[in-house]
Design an enzyme around this catalytic site. Structure first.
Site, PDB file in Angstrom:
ATOM      1  N   ASP A   9       0.879  -1.160   0.000  1.00  0.00           N
ATOM      2  CA  ASP A   9       0.000   0.000   0.000  1.00  0.00           C
ATOM      3  C   ASP A   9       0.931   1.228   0.000  1.00  0.00           C
ATOM      4  OD1 ASP A   9      -2.357   1.610   0.572  1.00  0.00           O
ATOM      5  OD2 ASP A   9      -1.527   1.802   2.580  1.00  0.00           O
ATOM      6  N   ASP A  11      -0.022   5.115   0.857  1.00  0.00           N
ATOM      7  CA  ASP A  11      -0.259   6.048   1.966  1.00  0.00           C
ATOM      8  C   ASP A  11      -0.312   5.282   3.292  1.00  0.00           C
ATOM      9  OD1 ASP A  11      -0.503   8.242   0.272  1.00  0.00           O
ATOM     10  OD2 ASP A  11      -2.664   8.042   0.068  1.00  0.00           O
ATOM     11  N   GLY A  46      -7.402   4.301   3.203  1.00  0.00           N
ATOM     12  CA  GLY A  46      -7.458   3.289   2.146  1.00  0.00           C
ATOM     13  C   GLY A  46      -8.665   3.389   1.233  1.00  0.00           C
ATOM     14  N   ARG A  49     -11.294   8.648  -2.936  1.00  0.00           N
ATOM     15  CA  ARG A  49     -11.636  10.052  -2.666  1.00  0.00           C
ATOM     16  C   ARG A  49     -13.156  10.264  -2.602  1.00  0.00           C
ATOM     17  NH1 ARG A  49      -9.025  13.748  -6.958  1.00  0.00           N
ATOM     18  NH2 ARG A  49      -7.308  12.356  -6.456  1.00  0.00           N
ATOM     19  N   SER A 116      -4.922   5.606  -4.186  1.00  0.00           N
ATOM     20  CA  SER A 116      -4.713   7.033  -4.475  1.00  0.00           C
ATOM     21  C   SER A 116      -4.487   7.339  -5.947  1.00  0.00           C
ATOM     22  CB  SER A 116      -3.522   7.553  -3.669  1.00  0.00           C
ATOM     23  OG  SER A 116      -3.274   8.893  -4.026  1.00  0.00           O
ATOM     24  N   ASN A 118      -3.215  10.119  -6.693  1.00  0.00           N
ATOM     25  CA  ASN A 118      -1.986  10.924  -6.633  1.00  0.00           C
ATOM     26  C   ASN A 118      -0.740  10.055  -6.528  1.00  0.00           C
ATOM     27  OD1 ASN A 118      -2.993  13.766  -6.555  1.00  0.00           O
ATOM     28  ND2 ASN A 118      -4.128  12.964  -4.805  1.00  0.00           N
ATOM     29  N   ASP A 170      -1.908  -0.491   6.002  1.00  0.00           N
ATOM     30  CA  ASP A 170      -2.101   0.232   7.263  1.00  0.00           C
ATOM     31  C   ASP A 170      -3.580   0.470   7.548  1.00  0.00           C
ATOM     32  OD1 ASP A 170      -2.356   2.169   5.133  1.00  0.00           O
ATOM     33  OD2 ASP A 170      -2.446   3.666   6.731  1.00  0.00           O
TER      34      ASP A 170
HETATM   35  P1  B16 Z   1      -6.453  10.322  -3.531  1.00  0.00           P
HETATM   36  P2  B16 Z   1      -3.613   4.101  -0.036  1.00  0.00           P
HETATM   37  C1  B16 Z   1      -5.489   6.009  -0.056  1.00  0.00           C
HETATM   38  O1  B16 Z   1      -4.213   5.586  -0.366  1.00  0.00           O
HETATM   39  C2  B16 Z   1      -5.555   6.788   1.259  1.00  0.00           C
HETATM   40  O2  B16 Z   1      -5.251   5.949   2.343  1.00  0.00           O
HETATM   41  C3  B16 Z   1      -6.935   7.336   1.443  1.00  0.00           C
HETATM   42  O3  B16 Z   1      -7.011   8.081   2.642  1.00  0.00           O
HETATM   43  C4  B16 Z   1      -7.305   8.218   0.247  1.00  0.00           C
HETATM   44  O4  B16 Z   1      -8.632   8.708   0.352  1.00  0.00           O
HETATM   45  C5  B16 Z   1      -7.170   7.394  -1.045  1.00  0.00           C
HETATM   46  O5  B16 Z   1      -5.863   6.886  -1.132  1.00  0.00           O
HETATM   47  C6  B16 Z   1      -7.464   8.198  -2.286  1.00  0.00           C
HETATM   48  O6  B16 Z   1      -6.473   9.182  -2.415  1.00  0.00           O
HETATM   49  O7  B16 Z   1      -7.437  11.360  -3.121  1.00  0.00           O
HETATM   50  O8  B16 Z   1      -5.021  10.778  -3.506  1.00  0.00           O
HETATM   51  O9  B16 Z   1      -6.829   9.654  -4.842  1.00  0.00           O
HETATM   52  O10 B16 Z   1      -3.542   4.026   1.441  1.00  0.00           O
HETATM   53  O11 B16 Z   1      -4.535   3.090  -0.687  1.00  0.00           O
HETATM   54  O12 B16 Z   1      -2.250   4.168  -0.703  1.00  0.00           O
HETATM   55 MG    MG Z   2      -2.850   3.173   3.326  1.00  0.00          MG
END
Ligand code: B16
Ligand code: MG
Length: 214
Positions: A9, A11, A46, A49, A116, A118, A170
């Site tokens: 993962d 974030d 996780g 958005r 994410s 991003n 996480d």
């Molecule tokens: P974004 P992961 C997740 O990343 C985040 O944990 C989560 O809090 C967030 O809303 C999601 O990505 C979408 O992110 O807005 O940047 O597209 O933990 O799966 O790496």
């Molecule tokens: Mg995460």
């Protein structure tokens, strides 16, 4: 059962962007007079958005149209992108680089499985854009965690059977996703106390790789 691939993962496992997500949602919630607290934020880990926004809007008496919701999510992302502007290799979480080096030495296959959108920007900023031969992120999937799609897609691209993959997560939603995909899970950070995880550790400095792989 032999583990031959590790799917990370992003974030909360590779880099701690959680605080930035929290601050960006908090700013939006304050501007829109929406209730938002730390406990609610834990449910966003996780999760995509738009699904995160749906959780924040659960208690709102106002009805938002799809276009309005898209505008809110886009605004949150602008705040978030401003905050991650300052990310650098120094923000890689403790133990990650050493863990990646050990995996490479063992000949393990490696991938990213993140919700994410991003993800490419973050990997670039922390200097790990070329560290993973397979990156599956929120731009490439239809169903976000707790659906296993992101991890199953990563395993398919690595050409490794799901049961031979270890997911490092996480978030509760990520642990659910990995188990639903028939993978083993190492829970770290917020998932270090998740009893469903196959293994648990506060962070990657604490992990004895040999005891997991063999
Ligand atoms: P974004 P992961 C997740 O990343 C985040 O944990 C989560 O809090 C967030 O809303 C999601 O990505 C979408 O992110 O807005 O940047 O597209 O933990 O799966 O790496
Ligand atoms: Mg995460």
């Amino acid at each position: 059962m032999k583990l031959v691939a590790v799917i990370f993962d992003l974030d909360g496992v590779i880099v701690s962007t959680d605080e930035f997500h929290y601050l960006a949602w908090k700013q939006l919630a304050e501007e829109e007079a929406l209730f938002f607290d730390y406990q609610m934020n834990q449910r966003l880990l996780g999760v995509s958005r738009m699904e995160s926004l749906a959780i924040i809007l659960e208690n709102s008496s106002k009805e938002y149209s799809f276009t309005e919701k898209e505008a809110l999510a886009q605004r949150k992302n602008q705040y978030y992108k401003r905050l991650i502007e300052r990310l650098s290799p120094r923000d890689i979480l403790p133990g990650v680089n050493a863990f990646l080096a050990k995996l490479r030495k063992q000949g393990m296959k490696m991938a990213i499985g993140s919700s994410s959108k991003n993800c490419p920007l973050i990997l670039e900023k922390i200097g790990l854009a070329d560290a993973f031969p397979v990156v599956v992120d929120g731009n490439q999937i239809t169903n976000s965690k707790p659906d296993p799609e992101v991890f199953l897609t990563a395993a398919a691209r690595l050409a490794i059977a799901p049961e031979n993959c270890l997911v490092i997560e996480d978030a509760k939603a990520g642990v659910t996703a990995a188990l639903a995909g028939n993978m083993k899970v190492l829970g770290v950070g917020a998932a270090a106390t998740d009893e469903r995880a196959t293994w648990r550790a506060a962070d990657l400095t604490e992990v004895d790789l040999q005891s997991i792989i063999f």
